[in-house]
Design an enzyme around this catalytic site. Structure first.
Site, PDB file in Angstrom:
ATOM      1  N   GLU A   1       5.169 -11.685   7.828  1.00  0.00           N
ATOM      2  CA  GLU A   1       4.579 -12.366   8.988  1.00  0.00           C
ATOM      3  C   GLU A   1       4.682 -13.890   8.844  1.00  0.00           C
ATOM      4  O   GLU A   1       4.519 -14.627   9.810  1.00  0.00           O
ATOM      5  CB  GLU A   1       3.117 -11.927   9.190  1.00  0.00           C
TER       6      GLU A   1
ATOM      7  N   CYS B   1      11.585 -14.486  -7.413  1.00  0.00           N
ATOM      8  CA  CYS B   1      11.118 -13.520  -8.422  1.00  0.00           C
ATOM      9  C   CYS B   1      11.967 -13.635  -9.682  1.00  0.00           C
ATOM     10  O   CYS B   1      11.661 -13.031 -10.689  1.00  0.00           O
ATOM     11  CB  CYS B   1      11.166 -12.114  -7.871  1.00  0.00           C
TER      12      CYS B   1
ATOM     13  N   PHE C   1       8.170 -13.091   1.937  1.00  0.00           N
ATOM     14  CA  PHE C   1       8.476 -14.339   2.641  1.00  0.00           C
ATOM     15  C   PHE C   1       9.584 -15.150   1.990  1.00  0.00           C
ATOM     16  O   PHE C   1      10.177 -16.015   2.627  1.00  0.00           O
ATOM     17  CB  PHE C   1       7.215 -15.216   2.760  1.00  0.00           C
TER      18      PHE C   1
HETATM   19  P1  NAD Z   1       3.243  -9.952  -0.503  1.00  0.00           P
HETATM   20  O1  NAD Z   1       3.093  -8.813  -1.441  1.00  0.00           O
HETATM   21  O2  NAD Z   1       2.050 -10.745  -0.153  1.00  0.00           O
HETATM   22  O3  NAD Z   1       3.860  -9.434   0.895  1.00  0.00           O
HETATM   23  C1  NAD Z   1       4.986  -8.601   0.931  1.00  0.00           C
HETATM   24  C2  NAD Z   1       4.919  -7.740   2.186  1.00  0.00           C
HETATM   25  O4  NAD Z   1       3.758  -6.915   2.115  1.00  0.00           O
HETATM   26  C3  NAD Z   1       4.811  -8.565   3.459  1.00  0.00           C
HETATM   27  O5  NAD Z   1       5.644  -7.993   4.441  1.00  0.00           O
HETATM   28  C4  NAD Z   1       3.332  -8.467   3.823  1.00  0.00           C
HETATM   29  O6  NAD Z   1       3.109  -8.486   5.204  1.00  0.00           O
HETATM   30  C5  NAD Z   1       2.911  -7.127   3.245  1.00  0.00           C
HETATM   31  N1  NAD Z   1       1.519  -7.112   2.770  1.00  0.00           N
HETATM   32  C6  NAD Z   1       0.798  -8.174   2.286  1.00  0.00           C
HETATM   33  N2  NAD Z   1      -0.426  -7.761   1.897  1.00  0.00           N
HETATM   34  C7  NAD Z   1      -0.488  -6.432   2.133  1.00  0.00           C
HETATM   35  C8  NAD Z   1      -1.492  -5.444   1.926  1.00  0.00           C
HETATM   36  N3  NAD Z   1      -2.673  -5.738   1.411  1.00  0.00           N
HETATM   37  N4  NAD Z   1      -1.205  -4.167   2.268  1.00  0.00           N
HETATM   38  C9  NAD Z   1      -0.004  -3.840   2.775  1.00  0.00           C
HETATM   39  N5  NAD Z   1       0.981  -4.747   2.990  1.00  0.00           N
HETATM   40  C10 NAD Z   1       0.745  -6.021   2.677  1.00  0.00           C
HETATM   41  O7  NAD Z   1       4.425 -10.881  -1.094  1.00  0.00           O
HETATM   42  P2  NAD Z   1       4.917 -12.292  -0.569  1.00  0.00           P
HETATM   43  O8  NAD Z   1       3.860 -13.297  -0.837  1.00  0.00           O
HETATM   44  O9  NAD Z   1       5.454 -12.175   0.809  1.00  0.00           O
HETATM   45  O10 NAD Z   1       6.167 -12.533  -1.534  1.00  0.00           O
HETATM   46  C11 NAD Z   1       6.051 -13.078  -2.829  1.00  0.00           C
HETATM   47  C12 NAD Z   1       6.000 -12.004  -3.887  1.00  0.00           C
HETATM   48  O11 NAD Z   1       7.149 -11.176  -3.780  1.00  0.00           O
HETATM   49  C13 NAD Z   1       6.029 -12.574  -5.292  1.00  0.00           C
HETATM   50  O12 NAD Z   1       5.121 -11.856  -6.069  1.00  0.00           O
HETATM   51  C14 NAD Z   1       7.456 -12.320  -5.749  1.00  0.00           C
HETATM   52  O13 NAD Z   1       7.630 -12.221  -7.139  1.00  0.00           O
HETATM   53  C15 NAD Z   1       7.740 -11.020  -5.059  1.00  0.00           C
HETATM   54  N6  NAD Z   1       9.160 -10.772  -4.950  1.00  0.00           N
HETATM   55  C16 NAD Z   1       9.710  -9.867  -5.798  1.00  0.00           C
HETATM   56  C17 NAD Z   1      11.055  -9.619  -5.778  1.00  0.00           C
HETATM   57  C18 NAD Z   1      11.668  -8.643  -6.740  1.00  0.00           C
HETATM   58  O14 NAD Z   1      12.841  -8.389  -6.632  1.00  0.00           O
HETATM   59  N7  NAD Z   1      10.935  -8.069  -7.679  1.00  0.00           N
HETATM   60  C19 NAD Z   1      11.872 -10.291  -4.849  1.00  0.00           C
HETATM   61  C20 NAD Z   1      11.280 -11.196  -3.965  1.00  0.00           C
HETATM   62  C21 NAD Z   1       9.913 -11.434  -4.022  1.00  0.00           C
END
Ligand code: NAD
Length: 485
Positions: free
Chosen positions: A177, A282, A150
Site C-alpha cells: 500500500e 533484504c 514496499f
Molecule cells: P511488511 O511485512 O510490512 O509488508 C509486506 C506485505 O504484507 C505488504 O503488502 C503489506 O501490505 C502486508 N502486510 C503488512 N502487515 C500485515 C499484517 N499484519 N498482516 C497481513 N499482511 C500485512 O514488509 P515491508 O515493510 O513492505 O517490506 C520490508 C520487509 O520486507 C523487510 O523486512 C525486508 O527484509 C523484507 N524483504 C525481504 C525480502 C526477501 O527476499 N527475503 C525481499 C524484500 C523485502
C-alpha cells in the site's frame, strides 16, 4: 494529488474497490501526495478470483511456447519504457534514479528467464518395464497470489508474475500500500503485450486483504515477500488453509572482514552494500564483524560513507516513521556505548525538506547483545563488531535468527571456503557485498528469512508454481501383464 486515485485491476480493466477506505500514497522524495490507494475487501478479492478462474482453462491450455511470447513482448515493453518506469519507482519508493533503473533492468532479466521456461519444463519419459512408459508433466496450479513489500515496487512483483503466469497460472497480486503505482503500470504493459484479460489481476489493500487471500478457497498458492513478522502470519494462515505457501521474510546480513582483505575494494563494497537503496534491501549489509586488526579498513569505510550524500547518491527511506525508527536505533546504540563514526541522523536535503532521508551511518564497537547488532534496521546503517578469530565471527553470524545472506572479504581461498561451509545463510558472497544470485540461479534465504520449501526465482520457482502429473501408459496388449505393468 499528482496521480488519479488508484483502482484495482480485474479482468483487464481498472475498477473501484468496494470499500470507501483508502490511504494516502506519499512520495518519500519530498513528502508530496502522489495518490490514494483503496483498501479492498473480500468482495473485491472474490471478483478477482472469479475473473482469474474464468481465464484459467484457456490460458493453462495454451502451449507454453505460445504463452512465453507474451513475455518476449513484455520484456521489450519494459525496455522501451525503462525511463518512465524507473521514474515512477523513484517517485513512490524514494530510491535514486540509478537504483530505480537497476531495478527495472532486474525486472527485465527476470522476464528473460521466464521466456526460457519452455526449455526447462520438458518433463521426463522412460520405458519403465516392457511396453510401459512413465511420463511426468508440469501442470499449472490454477489461481495463485503474490503479496509484495514496499522496497522493490517493480522487481519483487517480477520475481513471481512472469514465471507463475508463463507456467500457466492466473495471478492476483497485492502490492504494498506504500508503493502501489508501479504494479498498475505493469498491468498495462502486460495487456499491451497481449496477456488475455483475467490472467493478471491487482487487488490493493492492507492486512485485511492479505487475510482474505490466505482464506480464499479459490486460491491454490501464495507467495509472500516482506518482514519476518508478517511472513510467519501469512505462512501459518495459508498453510492452515491447506495452500501451498512460500514466505520470504526479513534479514540481518553479516559481512565478515578479515585482515588480509583488500582495503579499498572492501570499503567500497561495504559502503555500497549498507547504503544502496538507503539500506532498504533484504540483501543489505547490516552487521559487520571485523576479525583481528582491521582499523585501516574501517577508516576507509568511513571515507567511502562520507562520499554518500542524501538526495544525491543516497535515496530516501520510505516514511517518517521509518526515519524515526532508524534514528532511534542509532541513538540507542550510542547510549549503550557504541561509537558513531559517521552519523546520518538529522539529514536534510535542500528543497526537499519534507523528504525522509537518513545519511550513511557507521557504528563501531557494537556488542552482539545490542539491538543494532541483532535486529533488522532497514536503513543505511552498518554496525561493526570485532572479534579475535574467524570462529568467533561465525558464532555471531550463526546466532542471528535470520539467514538471508552473509559475505566474507579475504584473499585466502581456503578461509573463504571455511566460511561458506559454516555461515548459516542461503546466499553467501566472497568479496561481494550484495550476493544476489542472478538468473538462472535462484533467490532465497534460510532460517527466519524464508518459510516454505524451495526458492522464489530461477529453476526452483518451477516446483513452486506447478504440480507434477505422472502418467503410466501401455499401448501394447501383446506385452502381457505382470505386477509392474
Ligand atoms: P511488511 O511485512 O510490512 O509488508 C509486506 C506485505 O504484507 C505488504 O503488502 C503489506 O501490505 C502486508 N502486510 C503488512 N502487515 C500485515 C499484517 N499484519 N498482516 C497481513 N499482511 C500485512 O514488509 P515491508 O515493510 O513492505 O517490506 C520490508 C520487509 O520486507 C523487510 O523486512 C525486508 O527484509 C523484507 N524483504 C525481504 C525480502 C526477501 O527476499 N527475503 C525481499 C524484500 C523485502
Amino acid at each position: 494529488m499528482k496521480y488519479p486515485k488508484i483502482q484495482n485491476y480485474i479482468n483487464g480493466a481498472f475498477v473501484d474497490a468496494s470499500s470507501g477506505r483508502s490511504l494516502p500514497v506519499i512520495s518519500p522524495v519530498d513528502g508530496n501526495l502522489l495518490s490514494e490507494v483503496p483498501m479492498s475487501t473480500a468482495k473485491d478479492l472474490d471478483a478477482a478470483v472469479k475473473a482469474a478462474k474464468k481465464a484459467f482453462p484457456a490460458w493453462s491450455k495454451t502451449p507454453i511456447k505460445e504463452r512465453v511470447q507474451v513475455f518476449f513482448r513484455y520484456k521489450y515493453l519494459l525496455e522501451k519504457n525503462l525511463k518512465e518506469l524507473a521514474e515512477l519507482v523513484q517517485e513512490e519508493n524514494g530510491k535514486t534514479y540509478g537504483e530505480a533503473v537497476a531495478e527495472i533492468e532486474k525486472s527485465i532479466e527476470l522476464t528473460e528467464f521466464a521466456t526460457s521456461l519452455p526449455q526447462l519444463v520438458t518433463g521426463e519419459v522412460l520405458e519403465v518395464s516392457k511396453g510401459v512408459e512413465c511420463r511426468t508433466e508440469h501442470v499449472a496450479l490454477g489461481v495463485v497470489a503474490s503479496i509484495v513489500p514496499f522496497n522493490f515496487p517493480s522487481m519483487v512483483p517480477n520475481w513471481t508474475l512472469p514465471n507463475a503466469i508463463a507456467l500457466g497460472n492466473c495471478m492476483i497480486i497485492k502490492p504494498s500500500e506504500k508503493v502501489p503505482l508501479s504494479c498498475g503500470r505493469l498491468a498495462l504493459l502486460l495487456k499491451e503485450a497481449g496477456l488475455p484479460d483475467g490472467v493478471f489481476n491487482i487487488v490493493n489493500g492492507d492486512s485485511e486483504i492479505v487475510t482474505a487471500i490466505c482464506d480464499h478457497p479459490g486460491i491454490e498458492a501464495i507467495s509472500f515477500v516482506g518482514s519476518t513478522k508478517v511472513a510467519k502470519i501469512v505462512y501459518q494462515r495459508a498453510t492452515s488453509n491447506y495452500k501451498r505457501c512460500l514466505a520470504l521474510g526479513g534479514a540481518k546480513n553479516h559481512l565478515m572482514v578479515l585482515p588480509d582483505a583488500i582495503p579499498a575494494m572492501t570499503a567500497q563494497n561495504v559502503a555500497a552494500s549498507m547504503s544502496g537503496c538507503a539500506g532498504q534491501r533484504c540483501m543489505a549489509a547490516s552487521a559487520m564483524v571485523g576479525v583481528g586488526n582491521i582499523d585501516h579498513i574501517i577508516d576507509k569505510i568511513c571515507e567511502e560513507a562520507k562520499k554518500i550524500v542524501p538526495g544525491e547518491n543516497l535515496g530516501a527511506v520510505i516514511s517518517k516513521e521509518s526515519k524515526e525508527r532508524i534514528e532511534g536505533y542509532i541513538t540507542e546504540a550510542e547510549k549503550q556505548g557504541a561509537k558513531i563514526l559517521v552519523d546520518g541522523r538529522n539529514a536534510k536535503v535542500k528543497g526537499k525538506e519534507n523528504g525522509t532521508y537518513v545519511g550513511p551511518t557507521v557504528i563501531d564497537y557494537v556488542k552482539p547483545e545490542m539491538s543494532v547488532a541483532k535486529e533488522e534496521i532497514f536503513g543505511p546503517v552498518i554496525s561493526i563488531m570485532r572479534t579475535k578469530t574467524v570462529d568467533e565471527a561465525l558464532a555471531i553470524e550463526n546466532a542471528n535468527p535470520y539467514g538471508n545472506a552473509a559475505s566474507v572479504f579475504t584473499q585466502n581461498g581456503g578461509m573463504a571456503r571455511y566460511i561458506i561451509d559454516r555461515a548459516s545463510a542461503g546466499m553467501i558472497g566472497v568479496n561481494v557485498g550484495v550476493p544476489v544470485p542472478r538468473e538462472p540461479f535462484s533467490f532465497g534465504g534460510w532460517n527466519e528469512s524464508k518459510f516454505g520449501v524451495g526458492d522464489i526465482t530461477g529453476k526452483s520457482s518451477i516446483e513452486f508454481w506447478t504440480k507434477l502429473k505422472k502418467s503410466t501408459t501401455k499401448w501394447n496388449p501383446e506385452a502381457g501383464i505382470n505386477w509392474m505393468s
